[in-house]
Design an enzyme around this catalytic site. Sequence first.
Site, PDB file in Angstrom:
ATOM      1  N   ARG A 164       0.826  -1.223   0.000  1.00 29.46           N
ATOM      2  CA  ARG A 164       0.000   0.000   0.000  1.00 29.46           C
ATOM      3  C   ARG A 164       0.859   1.271   0.000  1.00 29.46           C
ATOM      4  O   ARG A 164       0.505   2.282   0.623  1.00 29.46           O
ATOM      5  CB  ARG A 164      -0.952   0.040   1.206  1.00 29.46           C
ATOM      6  N   SER A 233     -11.244  -1.446   2.489  1.00 27.68           N
ATOM      7  CA  SER A 233     -10.570  -1.638   3.783  1.00 27.68           C
ATOM      8  C   SER A 233     -10.249  -0.268   4.370  1.00 27.68           C
ATOM      9  O   SER A 233      -9.559   0.526   3.726  1.00 27.68           O
ATOM     10  CB  SER A 233      -9.259  -2.386   3.602  1.00 27.68           C
ATOM     11  N   GLU A 329      -6.280   3.747   5.854  1.00 27.30           N
ATOM     12  CA  GLU A 329      -5.758   3.623   4.486  1.00 27.30           C
ATOM     13  C   GLU A 329      -6.155   4.810   3.592  1.00 27.30           C
ATOM     14  O   GLU A 329      -5.318   5.294   2.830  1.00 27.30           O
ATOM     15  CB  GLU A 329      -6.274   2.306   3.886  1.00 27.30           C
TER      16      GLU A 329
HETATM   17  C1  LIG Z   1     -15.411  -1.530  -2.121  1.00 30.86           C
HETATM   18  C2  LIG Z   1     -13.941  -1.161  -2.216  1.00 30.86           C
HETATM   19  C3  LIG Z   1     -12.994  -2.155  -2.296  1.00 30.86           C
HETATM   20  C4  LIG Z   1     -11.628  -1.840  -2.385  1.00 30.86           C
HETATM   21  N1  LIG Z   1     -10.731  -2.856  -2.468  1.00 30.86           N
HETATM   22  C5  LIG Z   1      -9.404  -2.573  -2.561  1.00 30.86           C
HETATM   23  C6  LIG Z   1      -8.446  -3.635  -2.668  1.00 30.86           C
HETATM   24  O1  LIG Z   1      -8.796  -4.817  -2.697  1.00 30.86           O
HETATM   25  N2  LIG Z   1      -7.131  -3.310  -2.747  1.00 30.86           N
HETATM   26  C7  LIG Z   1      -6.703  -2.005  -2.734  1.00 30.86           C
HETATM   27  O2  LIG Z   1      -5.492  -1.788  -2.817  1.00 30.86           O
HETATM   28  N3  LIG Z   1      -7.592  -0.985  -2.650  1.00 30.86           N
HETATM   29  C8  LIG Z   1      -8.917  -1.231  -2.563  1.00 30.86           C
HETATM   30  N4  LIG Z   1      -9.833  -0.206  -2.456  1.00 30.86           N
HETATM   31  C9  LIG Z   1      -9.334   1.198  -2.394  1.00 30.86           C
HETATM   32  C10 LIG Z   1      -9.370   1.934  -3.756  1.00 30.86           C
HETATM   33  O3  LIG Z   1     -10.254   1.327  -4.650  1.00 30.86           O
HETATM   34  C11 LIG Z   1      -7.998   1.994  -4.405  1.00 30.86           C
HETATM   35  O4  LIG Z   1      -7.094   2.657  -3.553  1.00 30.86           O
HETATM   36  C12 LIG Z   1      -8.028   2.734  -5.764  1.00 30.86           C
HETATM   37  O5  LIG Z   1      -6.806   2.613  -6.425  1.00 30.86           O
HETATM   38  C13 LIG Z   1      -8.383   4.209  -5.612  1.00 30.86           C
HETATM   39  O6  LIG Z   1      -8.629   4.669  -6.919  1.00 30.86           O
HETATM   40  P1  LIG Z   1      -9.441   5.969  -7.217  1.00 30.86           P
HETATM   41  O7  LIG Z   1      -9.382   6.172  -8.688  1.00 30.86           O
HETATM   42  O8  LIG Z   1     -10.786   5.879  -6.614  1.00 30.86           O
HETATM   43  O9  LIG Z   1      -8.545   7.061  -6.473  1.00 30.86           O
HETATM   44  P2  LIG Z   1      -9.012   8.311  -5.614  1.00 30.86           P
HETATM   45  O10 LIG Z   1      -9.753   7.825  -4.415  1.00 30.86           O
HETATM   46  O11 LIG Z   1      -9.682   9.320  -6.460  1.00 30.86           O
HETATM   47  O12 LIG Z   1      -7.598   8.884  -5.147  1.00 30.86           O
HETATM   48  C14 LIG Z   1      -6.823   8.238  -4.162  1.00 30.86           C
HETATM   49  C15 LIG Z   1      -5.512   9.012  -3.974  1.00 30.86           C
HETATM   50  O13 LIG Z   1      -4.701   8.847  -5.126  1.00 30.86           O
HETATM   51  C16 LIG Z   1      -4.402  10.112  -5.710  1.00 30.86           C
HETATM   52  N5  LIG Z   1      -4.513   9.969  -7.162  1.00 30.86           N
HETATM   53  C17 LIG Z   1      -5.518   9.366  -7.830  1.00 30.86           C
HETATM   54  N6  LIG Z   1      -5.295   9.443  -9.152  1.00 30.86           N
HETATM   55  C18 LIG Z   1      -4.137  10.112  -9.303  1.00 30.86           C
HETATM   56  C19 LIG Z   1      -3.393  10.524 -10.439  1.00 30.86           C
HETATM   57  N7  LIG Z   1      -3.797  10.255 -11.683  1.00 30.86           N
HETATM   58  N8  LIG Z   1      -2.247  11.216 -10.226  1.00 30.86           N
HETATM   59  C20 LIG Z   1      -1.826  11.496  -8.969  1.00 30.86           C
HETATM   60  N9  LIG Z   1      -2.490  11.139  -7.864  1.00 30.86           N
HETATM   61  C21 LIG Z   1      -3.629  10.457  -8.036  1.00 30.86           C
HETATM   62  C22 LIG Z   1      -5.465  11.053  -5.211  1.00 30.86           C
HETATM   63  O14 LIG Z   1      -4.987  12.392  -5.237  1.00 30.86           O
HETATM   64  C23 LIG Z   1      -5.723  10.511  -3.827  1.00 30.86           C
HETATM   65  O15 LIG Z   1      -4.769  11.023  -2.930  1.00 30.86           O
HETATM   66  C24 LIG Z   1     -11.205  -0.481  -2.380  1.00 30.86           C
HETATM   67  C25 LIG Z   1     -12.187   0.535  -2.306  1.00 30.86           C
HETATM   68  C26 LIG Z   1     -13.530   0.205  -2.229  1.00 30.86           C
HETATM   69  C27 LIG Z   1     -14.559   1.301  -2.171  1.00 30.86           C
END
Ligand SMILES: Cc1cc2nc3c(=O)[nH]c(=O)nc-3n(C[C@H](O)[C@H](O)[C@H](O)COP(=O)(O)OP(=O)(O)OC[C@H]3O[C@@H](n4cnc5c(N)ncnc54)[C@H](O)[C@@H]3O)c2cc1C
Length: 344
Positions: A164, A233, A329
């Site tokens: 992570r 998580s 997280e």
């Molecule tokens: C139901 C559920 C299940 C999940 N399961 C998992 C899992 O199994 N494993 C896991 O690792 N995570 C999991 N997650 C967490 C999440 O899905 C991941 O962390 C995912 O990668 C976040 O993507 P996002 O596009 O929604 O990012 P966002 O939530 O929009 O952003 C997250 C962070 O990343 C930064 N960021 C995003 N895109 C960029 C970019 N292009 N450039 C620079 N910074 C950026 C943002 O500024 C922010 O700080 C889960 C979430 C949910 C809701």
Amino acid sequence: MQLKAQVQLKNLNTLNLNAIASHYVQINHPDEVIAALAFAEQQHLNVLVLSGGSNVLLPQQVQALVMHLNIQGIEVLSEDENTITVKVGAGQVWHDFVLYSTQQQWFGLQNLALIPGLVGASPVQNIGAYGVEAGEFIESVQVYDRELKQFDSISAQDCHFAYRHSIFKDHPNRYIIVSVTFKLLKQAELKLNYGDLKQAVGDTLTAENLQNQVIQIRQSKLPDPKEFPNVGSFFKNPILAQVEFDKITQQFPNIPHYPQANSSVKVAAGWLIDQAGWKGKQLGSVGMFHKQALVLVNYAEATLADVQNTYQAVQSDVKQKFSILLEPEPVLYSEQGLIQAHSG
Ligand SMILES: Cc1cc2nc3c(=O)[nH]c(=O)nc-3n(C[C@H](O)[C@H](O)[C@H](O)COP(=O)(O)OP(=O)(O)OC[C@H]3O[C@@H](n4cnc5c(N)ncnc54)[C@H](O)[C@@H]3O)c2cc1C
């Protein structure tokens, strides 16, 4: 590039927190990043990069420029006998890309099916599930470097991927990821040694079946954010030094744990939360999900303060029982759109 003012982000974050962005822009092409940053500088605004909003905690007012990444495109760069190298726009939906890769018979990402969010966020916390991390298949990450004021490509090695974690976590406001280059396999190498995956896959040892089983397991265990708004998580699984772990097992011999390479031990945060009495427990409108104690759910119209009250109460009870401080997280933002440390 179309700038908007006073934009409601409630439907753009999976915890459904009410959050009004003073300024908002959707980015459809890497060049627009530069124009948007120039605007932010001129207006003295911080920049908050938002993708799928599935890993963020947003305050009610965000006095910043929210840059919503929507850069599309999947381009094959090269291939050899064993691998294929593919560049994917930051705005592609992660799960759709995983499905597409399986359809194309490109292998590696199947264990990561159904993780919400966009491709550009996948390197940020090095998303992982069922024994696989995205970083294992990332060759490089294309970014706009706000410090050097130029586009750049960062090799996987320089991304410092860990559990992570990545360089993007170490330098939270420096890089804007515009695309990610993956090196995928042409022969399936199924990774089945995590939890109940092997049993679920059974004798049908295909990447399609592995992907389908991952989807089914996830659907049976994790709440759909559309029904129960959540960010997956909520806490990281704590990693303990062997001596620390030995001390805890004397008192709690059943603690689920996973030995790590450097003789440390990862323990299951969900189990700790459950044992501390929080599985299915609510404080006001926010609680820990009844089927999976690691998932925090917004059951009504919770604000960020409500979320913080609940998770800090969970942290405090787990600390008291196990002397372990759980680390949240999701990324916490201030009203100025800056990433903040979690207190607790
Ligand atoms: C139901 C559920 C299940 C999940 N399961 C998992 C899992 O199994 N494993 C896991 O690792 N995570 C999991 N997650 C967490 C999440 O899905 C991941 O962390 C995912 O990668 C976040 O993507 P996002 O596009 O929604 O990012 P966002 O939530 O929009 O952003 C997250 C962070 O990343 C930064 N960021 C995003 N895109 C960029 C970019 N292009 N450039 C620079 N910074 C950026 C943002 O500024 C922010 O700080 C889960 C979430 C949910 C809701």
